[in-house]
Design a protein around this motif. Structure first.
Motif, short mmCIF file in Angstrom:
data_model
loop_
_atom_site.label_atom_id
_atom_site.label_comp_id
_atom_site.label_asym_id
_atom_site.label_seq_id
_atom_site.Cartn_x
_atom_site.Cartn_y
_atom_site.Cartn_z
N PRO A 14 -3.29 -2.57 -4.58
CA PRO A 14 -2.43 -1.67 -3.75
C PRO A 14 -0.93 -1.58 -4.29
O PRO A 14 -0.51 -2.81 -4.39
CB PRO A 14 -2.77 -1.54 -2.63
N MET A 16 3.22 -2.10 -4.11
CA MET A 16 4.14 -2.63 -2.90
C MET A 16 4.73 -1.60 -2.04
O MET A 16 5.27 -0.43 -2.63
CB MET A 16 5.20 -3.44 -3.76
N GLY A 17 4.81 -1.79 -0.97
CA GLY A 17 5.32 -0.83 0.08
C GLY A 17 6.98 -0.88 0.05
O GLY A 17 7.30 -1.72 -0.53
N VAL A 18 7.76 0.09 0.59
CA VAL A 18 9.11 0.09 0.65
C VAL A 18 9.67 -0.94 1.27
O VAL A 18 10.74 -1.78 0.80
CB VAL A 18 9.50 1.50 1.18
N ASP A 20 8.26 -4.02 1.94
CA ASP A 20 8.02 -5.18 1.06
C ASP A 20 8.94 -5.26 -0.20
O ASP A 20 9.29 -6.20 -0.51
CB ASP A 20 6.59 -5.05 0.58
N ASN A 265 4.90 9.28 -7.01
CA ASN A 265 5.09 8.36 -5.65
C ASN A 265 6.32 9.06 -4.98
O ASN A 265 7.22 8.39 -4.50
CB ASN A 265 5.34 6.89 -6.21
N GLN A 267 6.73 10.47 -1.99
CA GLN A 267 7.14 10.18 -0.55
C GLN A 267 7.61 8.54 -0.31
O GLN A 267 8.86 8.44 0.02
CB GLN A 267 5.89 10.11 0.03
N PRO A 268 6.97 7.49 -0.99
CA PRO A 268 7.61 6.29 -0.95
C PRO A 268 8.93 6.22 -1.64
O PRO A 268 10.06 5.69 -1.01
CB PRO A 268 6.72 5.37 -1.70
N PHE A 318 10.27 -2.33 -6.52
CA PHE A 318 9.56 -1.08 -6.13
C PHE A 318 9.16 -0.39 -7.38
O PHE A 318 7.85 0.03 -7.72
CB PHE A 318 10.30 -0.16 -5.34
N ARG A 322 5.35 -0.12 -9.22
CA ARG A 322 4.76 1.36 -9.21
C ARG A 322 4.27 1.58 -10.70
O ARG A 322 3.39 2.21 -10.99
CB ARG A 322 5.64 2.36 -8.65
N TRP A 325 0.97 -0.30 -11.13
CA TRP A 325 -0.14 0.32 -10.38
C TRP A 325 -0.57 1.63 -11.33
O TRP A 325 -1.75 1.96 -11.55
CB TRP A 325 0.34 0.81 -9.07
#
Length: 342
Positions: A14, A16-18, A20, A265, A267-268, A318, A322, A325
């Motif tokens: 998955p 990495m989130g914002v 993170d 991507n 939204q993030p 980020f 992405r 991914w």
């Protein structure tokens, strides 16, 4: 794990989130403090060093306004307080320092002092070098921007090198070539963006004036739609700097890749930009509290350099994750294709 007959394909990790990504950026800068050298040196120079002042040029402009009553009358109608014009011109002359063009953020080194001059510093009155003519301003501004883009390329590539895995990092000789190519690409990007902005604003301004003459609400609607479209375009290509520095030697490829990552991507990516904007607006007020004539300004400069470098590193984490991914998803899709045809 994705199972296809007797074949097993590893599921993609998955992204990495914002939060993170920003946390990784903060950790990267905390463990690689030399990344702060360029923003610190630039801000200290803009604070304590000589200033290229356009105060004489602004004084000439004010004298022209006073010598032409018709022009002055038209200008006064646009100002809420015409009597404050001399004070505004004086304040602008004190705050504008053409050396601020060395900061080309977001395409280069961030600076807290680029937009604010310092008439007095802890060392005394600032040394001011007058730039008397419009042509001089253009020459100085263009030259300093080009130099600033070089500093920015060095700064961004050093951040990217910290973010990348050790196996992906270029050696020093290759890194020098990447910095030069990045400098040329980022400089070209800056001038193309300015040209595109000018070409966009001229017809938008004319259309706004025409529709305003028909009805003020219609003019306001056209202006709002134009601003929304401009923000959409900027958002679509917001990661072009990261793509140029990390992967692409050609702007065309970087534009396409940035648009792909933002589209998949959205939204993030919007959340990341919103958090960065809120942090900069909130802390920007705090950093502006110390007087430039006191040594407390040095503390603000240090915090500004640390936070902004951490935020930039976070955007690199980020974006690169992405891209990773998206590549893994493409690999899985390619592996599934033969089975779909069988």
């Amino acid at each position: 794990m994705i199972v296809m007959g007797k074949r097993q394909i590893a599921a993609p990790t998955p992204p990495m989130g914002v939060i993170d990504a920003l946390g990784h950026g903060l950790q990267a800068v905390a463990t690689h403090l030399p990344l702060l050298i360029l923003p610190l040196v630039l801000d200290v120079f803009l604070w304590l060093g000589p200033q290229l002042s356009i105060a004489p040029l602004l004084g000439q402009a004010l004298a022209f306004v006073r010598a032409n009553p018709d022009f002055a009358s038209a200008l006064n109608q646009q100002l809420p307080d015409p009597s404050a014009l001399p004070d505004l011109v004086t304040a602008a002359g004190e705050s504008i320092n053409l050396f601020g063009f060395l900061s080309t953020a977001p395409l280069g080194v961030p600076s807290m002092m680029a937009g604010r001059g310092a008439a007095y510093t802890p060392l005394g009155a600032s040394l001011r070098i007058a730039v008397p003519g419009v042509l001089d301003v253009v020459i100085w501004g263009s030259s300093l921007t080009v130099v600033g883009m070089l500093l920015g390329s060095v700064y961004l590539h050093l951040i990217a090198r910290t973010v990348q895995a050790p196996a992906e990092r270029a050696d020093r000789s290759v890194l020098a070539g990447k910095i030069v190519r990045g400098w040329l690409n980022l400089t070209l990007l800056a001038f193309l963006a300015l040209g595109a902005l000018a070409l966009y604003l001229v017809p938008l301004s004319v259309l706004t004036l025409v529709t305003t003459a028909v009805h003020p609400l219609l003019g306001g609607l056209v202006n709002s739609l134009g601003a929304f479209f401009a923000m959409y375009v900027v958002f679509t290509y917001v990661f072009i700097v990261q793509e140029v520095v990390l992967h692409s030697d050609k702007l065309r490829i970087a534009l396409r890749q940035s648009a792909l990552i933002v589209r998949t991507n959205a939204q993030p990516a919007a959340g990341l930009l919103l958090i960065i904007l809120v942090i900069n607006l909130g802390l920007g007020f705090v950093w502006g509290l110390p007087d430039a004539a006191t040594w407390l300004m040095a503390l603000s400069i240090c915090f500004h350099a640390f936070v902004n470098t951490a935020l930039i590193a976070g955007t690199f984490y980020f974006y690169s994750d992405r891209v990773r991914w998206q590549a893994e998803l493409a690999r899985i899709a390619a592996a599934q294709q033969p089975s779909a045809l069988a």
